[in-house]
Design an enzyme around this catalytic site. Structure first.
Site, PDB file in Angstrom:
ATOM      1  N   LEU A 102      68.002  22.187  28.761  1.00 46.65           N
ATOM      2  CA  LEU A 102      68.094  20.776  28.373  1.00 46.65           C
ATOM      3  C   LEU A 102      66.811  20.283  27.690  1.00 46.65           C
ATOM      4  CD1 LEU A 102      69.951  19.365  31.505  1.00 46.65           C
ATOM      5  CD2 LEU A 102      70.911  19.808  29.245  1.00 46.65           C
ATOM      6  N   SER A 104      63.571  20.403  28.763  1.00 45.28           N
ATOM      7  CA  SER A 104      62.603  19.671  29.581  1.00 45.28           C
ATOM      8  C   SER A 104      61.163  19.914  29.119  1.00 45.28           C
ATOM      9  CB  SER A 104      62.825  19.993  31.064  1.00 45.28           C
ATOM     10  OG  SER A 104      61.769  20.687  31.605  1.00 45.28           O
ATOM     11  N   ASP A 148      64.814  22.611  19.347  1.00 46.56           N
ATOM     12  CA  ASP A 148      64.580  21.758  20.517  1.00 46.56           C
ATOM     13  C   ASP A 148      63.586  20.645  20.198  1.00 46.56           C
ATOM     14  OD1 ASP A 148      66.151  23.560  21.826  1.00 46.56           O
ATOM     15  OD2 ASP A 148      64.832  23.780  23.558  1.00 46.56           O
TER      16      ASP A 148
HETATM   17  O1  PMV Z   1      67.496  27.452  26.093  1.00 40.95           O
HETATM   18  P1  PMV Z   1      67.273  26.359  25.095  1.00 40.95           P
HETATM   19  O2  PMV Z   1      68.121  25.176  25.241  1.00 40.95           O
HETATM   20  O3  PMV Z   1      65.825  26.057  24.916  1.00 40.95           O
HETATM   21  O4  PMV Z   1      67.847  26.893  23.718  1.00 40.95           O
HETATM   22  C1  PMV Z   1      67.239  27.771  22.905  1.00 40.95           C
HETATM   23  C2  PMV Z   1      68.058  27.894  21.670  1.00 40.95           C
HETATM   24  C3  PMV Z   1      68.027  29.275  21.064  1.00 40.95           C
HETATM   25  O5  PMV Z   1      68.777  29.190  19.872  1.00 40.95           O
HETATM   26  C4  PMV Z   1      68.665  30.294  21.989  1.00 40.95           C
HETATM   27  C5  PMV Z   1      66.615  29.742  20.755  1.00 40.95           C
HETATM   28  C6  PMV Z   1      65.933  28.978  19.638  1.00 40.95           C
HETATM   29  O6  PMV Z   1      64.714  29.124  19.517  1.00 40.95           O
HETATM   30  O7  PMV Z   1      66.600  28.280  18.867  1.00 40.95           O
END
Ligand code: PMV
Length: 309
Positions: A102, A104, A148
């Site tokens: 999510l 954080s 993110d």
């Molecule tokens: O685990 P999360 O929500 O931080 O997602 C990472 C998303 C990925 O595509 C798996 C990795 C990235 O760096 O984009």
């Protein structure tokens, strides 16, 4: 006293494939937030307290190779502003569950950087803040795509393509998601590394999967922009099947996805790094209770509802 905050996020489409340049879609979850509060520090120096971890850290701006996301965030802000550490005590707390996809970590860094820059009177543009939080994300994730930090810093739905300027998305018709936690923590870095191994060992088949994800994300964008929620849901479930083939789902995630679909969700998929963490289901307002009950029965340790608008 100065206060700043940043939201959680969920990835709707394209996780993992986004690392290879495929587009992805993510939205902020504004009801879950990380907060930073800055007050004068009577003992001098800059101190950061992570309230949820019961940890207080002094910040030495000149220290190199610091393997700590909070200290690195503060250092990058102060180096960008070219100012010394102020006598401040910054307290952080967050309502975002940790290590569950999510965002954080990125939200805490964003809130911290915002409060510190305000306290020293330095205006951080979204672009510079995004760059700082991306640098900090590297400590946890190795080679993050940047999705993110982008969705969290801008706090807007984004259509994200690695290495290109941010594209925000217009939501034609608001929609409702249930987010459900498997209760199993999983390291994104490891899942990302395993997809890389798959890509290196069988490039042709993996590229085929990545291209299929790309098609889905492009269609999903149109559905979001035109308000076609039935097709949007179907695309989510298709994206989940491709994530299974990329080896990043898990028994627990598959059980929750099946339970949500069985209870009438329009679509469902894992969200984020996978292997554990959270899944999302697109629901009709009329059946949110049925889907929620089915998710709990199938092992979800926590669920919440969020509106995408
Ligand atoms: O685990 P999360 O929500 O931080 O997602 C990472 C998303 C990925 O595509 C798996 C990795 C990235 O760096 O984009």
């Amino acid at each position: 006293m100065i206060e700043a905050s940043a939201p959680a996020k969920v990835i709707l489409f394209g996780e993992h494939a986004v690392v290879y340049g495929v587009p992805a879609i993510a939205v902020p979850v504004s009801s879950l937030r990380a907060y930073a509060i800055a007050e004068p520090n009577s003992i001098g120096g800059l101190q950061i307290t992570a309230t949820d971890l019961e940890q207080t850290l002094p910040v030495d701006i000149s220290a190199r190779d610091v393997d700590n996301a909070l200290i690195t965030t503060a250092q990058l802000v102060l180096r960008t502003a070219n100012l010394p550490a102020p006598p401040l005590h910054i307290r952080l707390h967050s309502s975002i569950p940790m290590a569950s996809g999510l965002g954080s970590g990125a939200a805490v860094s964003t809130a911290l950087a915002r409060v510190l820059s305000q306290a020293i009177g330095y205006t951080l543009s979204h672009e510079t803040l995004n760059h700082i939080v991306y640098e900090v994300e590297k400590i946890h994730h190795g080679t993050p795509s940047g999705i993110d930090n982008t969705v969290i810093v801008y706090e807007q739905p984004v259509y994200f393509v690695r290495g290109t300027p941010i594209q925000t998305l217009d939501i034609n018709r608001p929609f409702t998601l249930i987010v459900a936690d498997t209760g199993k923590g999983a390291l994104t870095r490891i899942a990302v590394g395993d997809v890389r191994k798959l890509f290196d060992s069988d490039r042709v088949s993996t590229e085929k999967l990545l291209n299929q994800v790309a098609d889905i994300v492009v269609q999903a964008r149109t559905c979001i922009e035109t308000g076609n929620l039935e097709t949007l849901g179907r695309l989510m479930t298709q994206n989940h099947a491709l994530l299974q083939q990329l080896t990043v789902s898990s028994k627990e995630l598959d059980q929750l996805v099946d339970a949500a679909l069985g209870a009438g969700a329009i679509g469902a998929k894992l969200s984020g790094g996978g292997r554990g963490g959270n899944m999302i289901a697109l629901i009709r307002d009329s059946n949110h209770e049925a889907v929620n009950n089915a998710l709990i029965k199938a092992g979800a340790v926590r669920t919440f509802i969020t509106q995408v608008r």
